[in-house]
Design a protein around this motif. Structure first.
Motif, PDB file in Angstrom:
ATOM      1  N   ALA A  12     -14.957 -38.452  15.273  1.00 21.25           N
ATOM      2  CA  ALA A  12     -13.950 -38.678  14.339  1.00 21.25           C
ATOM      3  C   ALA A  12     -14.620 -39.757  13.294  1.00 21.25           C
ATOM      4  O   ALA A  12     -14.692 -39.366  12.131  1.00 21.25           O
ATOM      5  CB  ALA A  12     -12.630 -39.398  14.881  1.00 21.25           C
ATOM      6  N   THR A  13     -15.257 -40.756  13.601  1.00 19.19           N
ATOM      7  CA  THR A  13     -15.826 -41.704  12.958  1.00 19.19           C
ATOM      8  C   THR A  13     -17.183 -40.916  11.844  1.00 19.19           C
ATOM      9  O   THR A  13     -17.247 -41.461  10.786  1.00 19.19           O
ATOM     10  CB  THR A  13     -16.455 -42.826  13.501  1.00 19.19           C
ATOM     11  N   LEU A  14     -17.715 -40.218  12.453  1.00 21.32           N
ATOM     12  CA  LEU A  14     -18.964 -39.510  11.943  1.00 21.32           C
ATOM     13  C   LEU A  14     -18.290 -38.390  11.004  1.00 21.32           C
ATOM     14  O   LEU A  14     -19.173 -37.835  10.071  1.00 21.32           O
ATOM     15  CB  LEU A  14     -19.676 -38.871  12.995  1.00 21.32           C
ATOM     16  N   GLY A  15     -17.174 -38.267  11.036  1.00 20.55           N
ATOM     17  CA  GLY A  15     -16.534 -37.104   9.964  1.00 20.55           C
ATOM     18  C   GLY A  15     -16.815 -35.705  10.503  1.00 20.55           C
ATOM     19  O   GLY A  15     -16.762 -34.775   9.791  1.00 20.55           O
ATOM     20  N   CYS A  16     -16.917 -35.601  11.818  1.00 22.61           N
ATOM     21  CA  CYS A  16     -17.361 -34.245  12.399  1.00 22.61           C
ATOM     22  C   CYS A  16     -15.878 -33.634  12.120  1.00 22.61           C
ATOM     23  O   CYS A  16     -14.940 -34.218  12.324  1.00 22.61           O
ATOM     24  CB  CYS A  16     -17.535 -34.257  13.770  1.00 22.61           C
ATOM     25  N   ASP A  17     -15.878 -32.117  11.798  1.00 22.18           N
ATOM     26  CA  ASP A  17     -14.575 -31.653  11.464  1.00 22.18           C
ATOM     27  C   ASP A  17     -13.788 -31.142  12.509  1.00 22.18           C
ATOM     28  O   ASP A  17     -12.537 -31.540  12.829  1.00 22.18           O
ATOM     29  CB  ASP A  17     -15.184 -30.195  10.712  1.00 22.18           C
ATOM     30  N   TYR A  18     -14.286 -30.428  13.560  1.00 22.94           N
ATOM     31  CA  TYR A  18     -13.606 -30.091  14.736  1.00 22.94           C
ATOM     32  C   TYR A  18     -14.159 -30.450  16.258  1.00 22.94           C
ATOM     33  O   TYR A  18     -15.468 -30.767  16.210  1.00 22.94           O
ATOM     34  CB  TYR A  18     -13.550 -28.498  14.566  1.00 22.94           C
TER      35      TYR A  18
ATOM     36  N   LYS B 130     -21.882 -25.225  15.678  1.00 19.45           N
ATOM     37  CA  LYS B 130     -21.583 -25.771  16.865  1.00 19.45           C
ATOM     38  C   LYS B 130     -22.599 -26.712  17.418  1.00 19.45           C
ATOM     39  O   LYS B 130     -23.447 -26.202  17.907  1.00 19.45           O
ATOM     40  CB  LYS B 130     -20.819 -24.925  17.773  1.00 19.45           C
ATOM     41  N   VAL B 131     -22.374 -28.017  17.589  1.00 22.20           N
ATOM     42  CA  VAL B 131     -23.437 -28.786  17.931  1.00 22.20           C
ATOM     43  C   VAL B 131     -23.154 -28.738  19.521  1.00 22.20           C
ATOM     44  O   VAL B 131     -22.280 -28.795  20.296  1.00 22.20           O
ATOM     45  CB  VAL B 131     -23.217 -30.218  17.451  1.00 22.20           C
TER      46      VAL B 131
ATOM     47  N   LYS C 167     -18.660 -25.853   8.258  1.00 22.25           N
ATOM     48  CA  LYS C 167     -17.947 -26.800   9.146  1.00 22.25           C
ATOM     49  C   LYS C 167     -18.660 -27.091  10.252  1.00 22.25           C
ATOM     50  O   LYS C 167     -19.473 -26.458  10.912  1.00 22.25           O
ATOM     51  CB  LYS C 167     -16.680 -26.203   9.261  1.00 22.25           C
ATOM     52  N   VAL C 168     -18.538 -28.290  10.970  1.00 22.37           N
ATOM     53  CA  VAL C 168     -19.177 -28.800  12.155  1.00 22.37           C
ATOM     54  C   VAL C 168     -18.101 -28.934  13.363  1.00 22.37           C
ATOM     55  O   VAL C 168     -17.037 -29.544  13.303  1.00 22.37           O
ATOM     56  CB  VAL C 168     -19.988 -29.996  11.625  1.00 22.37           C
ATOM     57  N   ILE C 169     -18.494 -28.096  14.411  1.00 21.38           N
ATOM     58  CA  ILE C 169     -17.955 -28.222  15.532  1.00 21.38           C
ATOM     59  C   ILE C 169     -18.427 -29.169  17.095  1.00 21.38           C
ATOM     60  O   ILE C 169     -19.777 -28.791  16.822  1.00 21.38           O
ATOM     61  CB  ILE C 169     -17.267 -26.872  16.243  1.00 21.38           C
ATOM     62  N   ALA C 170     -17.968 -30.258  17.502  1.00 21.38           N
ATOM     63  CA  ALA C 170     -18.839 -30.982  18.294  1.00 21.38           C
ATOM     64  C   ALA C 170     -18.276 -29.984  19.688  1.00 21.38           C
ATOM     65  O   ALA C 170     -16.829 -30.058  20.033  1.00 21.38           O
ATOM     66  CB  ALA C 170     -18.509 -32.199  18.511  1.00 21.38           C
ATOM     67  N   GLU C 171     -19.254 -29.581  20.825  1.00 21.42           N
ATOM     68  CA  GLU C 171     -18.749 -28.962  21.805  1.00 21.42           C
ATOM     69  C   GLU C 171     -18.702 -29.803  23.026  1.00 21.42           C
ATOM     70  O   GLU C 171     -19.653 -31.030  22.889  1.00 21.42           O
ATOM     71  CB  GLU C 171     -19.762 -27.921  22.167  1.00 21.42           C
TER      72      GLU C 171
ATOM     73  N   LEU D 183     -28.719 -38.108  16.126  1.00 21.90           N
ATOM     74  CA  LEU D 183     -29.116 -36.783  16.096  1.00 21.90           C
ATOM     75  C   LEU D 183     -27.643 -36.008  15.639  1.00 21.90           C
ATOM     76  O   LEU D 183     -27.655 -35.315  15.066  1.00 21.90           O
ATOM     77  CB  LEU D 183     -29.607 -36.492  17.337  1.00 21.90           C
ATOM     78  N   VAL D 184     -26.656 -36.414  16.383  1.00 23.19           N
ATOM     79  CA  VAL D 184     -25.317 -35.725  16.041  1.00 23.19           C
ATOM     80  C   VAL D 184     -24.785 -36.249  14.676  1.00 23.19           C
ATOM     81  O   VAL D 184     -24.311 -35.135  14.030  1.00 23.19           O
ATOM     82  CB  VAL D 184     -24.038 -36.061  17.015  1.00 23.19           C
ATOM     83  N   GLY D 185     -25.084 -37.373  14.220  1.00 24.33           N
ATOM     84  CA  GLY D 185     -24.352 -37.739  12.995  1.00 24.33           C
ATOM     85  C   GLY D 185     -25.375 -37.032  11.964  1.00 24.33           C
ATOM     86  O   GLY D 185     -24.998 -36.475  10.704  1.00 24.33           O
ATOM     87  N   ALA D 186     -26.592 -36.843  12.214  1.00 25.72           N
ATOM     88  CA  ALA D 186     -27.645 -35.960  11.332  1.00 25.72           C
ATOM     89  C   ALA D 186     -27.213 -34.669  11.103  1.00 25.72           C
ATOM     90  O   ALA D 186     -27.008 -33.965   9.871  1.00 25.72           O
ATOM     91  CB  ALA D 186     -28.998 -35.903  11.592  1.00 25.72           C
ATOM     92  N   ALA D 187     -26.931 -34.161  12.413  1.00 28.84           N
ATOM     93  CA  ALA D 187     -26.337 -32.709  12.289  1.00 28.84           C
ATOM     94  C   ALA D 187     -24.944 -32.616  11.451  1.00 28.84           C
ATOM     95  O   ALA D 187     -24.870 -31.566  10.771  1.00 28.84           O
ATOM     96  CB  ALA D 187     -26.151 -32.045  13.791  1.00 28.84           C
ATOM     97  N   VAL D 188     -23.949 -33.305  11.736  1.00 29.50           N
ATOM     98  CA  VAL D 188     -22.834 -33.358  11.049  1.00 29.50           C
ATOM     99  C   VAL D 188     -22.948 -33.380   9.266  1.00 29.50           C
ATOM    100  O   VAL D 188     -22.707 -32.542   8.777  1.00 29.50           O
ATOM    101  CB  VAL D 188     -21.829 -34.578  11.491  1.00 29.50           C
ATOM    102  N   ALA D 189     -23.937 -34.433   8.952  1.00 30.29           N
ATOM    103  CA  ALA D 189     -24.239 -34.495   7.390  1.00 30.29           C
ATOM    104  C   ALA D 189     -25.095 -33.306   7.109  1.00 30.29           C
ATOM    105  O   ALA D 189     -24.559 -32.899   5.985  1.00 30.29           O
ATOM    106  CB  ALA D 189     -25.109 -35.827   7.429  1.00 30.29           C
TER     107      ALA D 189
END
Ligand code: C2E
Ligand code: CA
Ligand code: CA
Ligand code: CA
Length: 276
Positions: free
Chosen positions: A248-254, A200-201, A232-236, A218-224
């Protein structure tokens, strides 16, 4: 002057005493909070970013006390943790949240995942795992529908049984999330050493992604990285449509955040998200 220095000193000690007194009052009230029915659990929706559909909920504790009013968990959880009161309160949250999810499953046939926060002190309780098993038994909820969220603080507490506890939970089929990812010091090495399945970012990284290229990076790197490790990666803390689109563009899951819904009580959660 010396006089001024002393007044400043007195001013600060007075403030410190007030803070101590306030903490003691919270502690005293907290001890009886469970038996007086002052605690409740709220639920915040967790959404799949590709379809924008509901996939789960995070259980978040709420405390309303006649003397203190409504107190933020940011304020009382650390006190509950320090005093050990978190052990009984934490069990209350587990029981409520799992029971609620089992009820929703039965009545709406929704395969929601319920996420519950666990704090370091709870892992020092030998009864934690048996208790979780008991609640699963009693509610009939299957472990795949449960996610436990821990922060780096749990892993840093240095308790030797944490490895075993996390392994057992993982073997039982319960999911384990690293909460507040990016805010600690050793998140990376912990990701390697423990059986996480979700990352969970932290919301502090999401807040400025539309204006700060470094945060976006940084968020893109965390997702990758998370996905590269099979998590699975969640953005908080997703609050705006623009943040949602970028994630969504970064492909983050949730995603989780005010854009999709604030934490609400079980009844409102049900009428808003389940009863169509
Ligand atoms: P957390 O686990 O990181 O929970 C997410 C927090 O972010 C929640 O605050 C939630 O209301 C808030 N939040 C969600 N979406 C947004 C958003 O879009 N913008 C902003 N600014 N905030 C958002 P809350 O409910 O006040 O809880 C604060 C913290 O207290 C939690 O942080 C967690 O560390 C702790 N906590 C809450 N309930 C429990 C519990 O049952 N057990 C334990 N151990 N800790 C809990
Ligand atoms: Ca959490
Ligand atoms: Ca968090
Ligand atoms: Ca937090």
């Amino acid at each position: 002057s010396k006089e001024q220095g002393r007044n400043t000193y007195n001013f600060y000690t007075a403030r410190m005493n007030e803070d101590v007194a306030h903490r003691l009052l919270i502690e005293e009230q907290l001890r009886g909070a469970l038996s007086r029915n002052e605690l409740s659990v709220h639920y915040q929706p967790l959404v799949a970013l590709d379809s924008r559909s509901l996939v789960g909920a995070e259980a978040l504790l709420r405390w309303n006390n006649p003397v203190l009013g409504s107190i933020s968990p940011e304020e009382f959880i650390p006190i509950a943790e320090k005093t050990g009161i978190i052990v009984s309160i934490g069990r209350f949250v587990l029981q409520k949240a799992l029971q609620q999810n089992a009820d929703w499953k039965r009545r709406y046939n929704t395969p929601l995942r319920i996420a519950v926060n666990l704090s370091p002190r709870q892992f020092r309780d030998d009864g934690l795992l048996p208790y979780i098993k008991q609640v699963l038994d009693e509610t009939g909820l299957s472990p795949e529908h449960v996610e436990l969220e821990i922060t780096e603080g749990v892993l840093m507490s240095g308790h030797t049984l944490i490895d075993q506890a996390l392994e057992s939970l993982n073997k039982m089929g319960i999911g384990i999330s690293m909460d507040d990812f990016g805010t600690g010091y050793s998140s990376l090495s912990y990701l390697r050493s423990y059986p996480f399945d979700t990352l969970k970012v932290d919301k502090s990284f999401i807040q400025d992604i539309t204006v700060d290229p470094a945060d976006l990076e940084l968020v893109g790197a965390a997702v990758a990285m998370g996905q590269g490790l099979g998590l699975k990666v969640i953005a908080e803390g997703v609050e705006t449509e623009a943040q949602y689109q970028l994630l969504a563009t970064l492909g983050c899951d949730y995603g989780q955040g005010y854009l999709f819904g604030k934490p609400v009580d079980a009844e409102i959660f049900e009428t808003t998200y389940l009863r169509h």
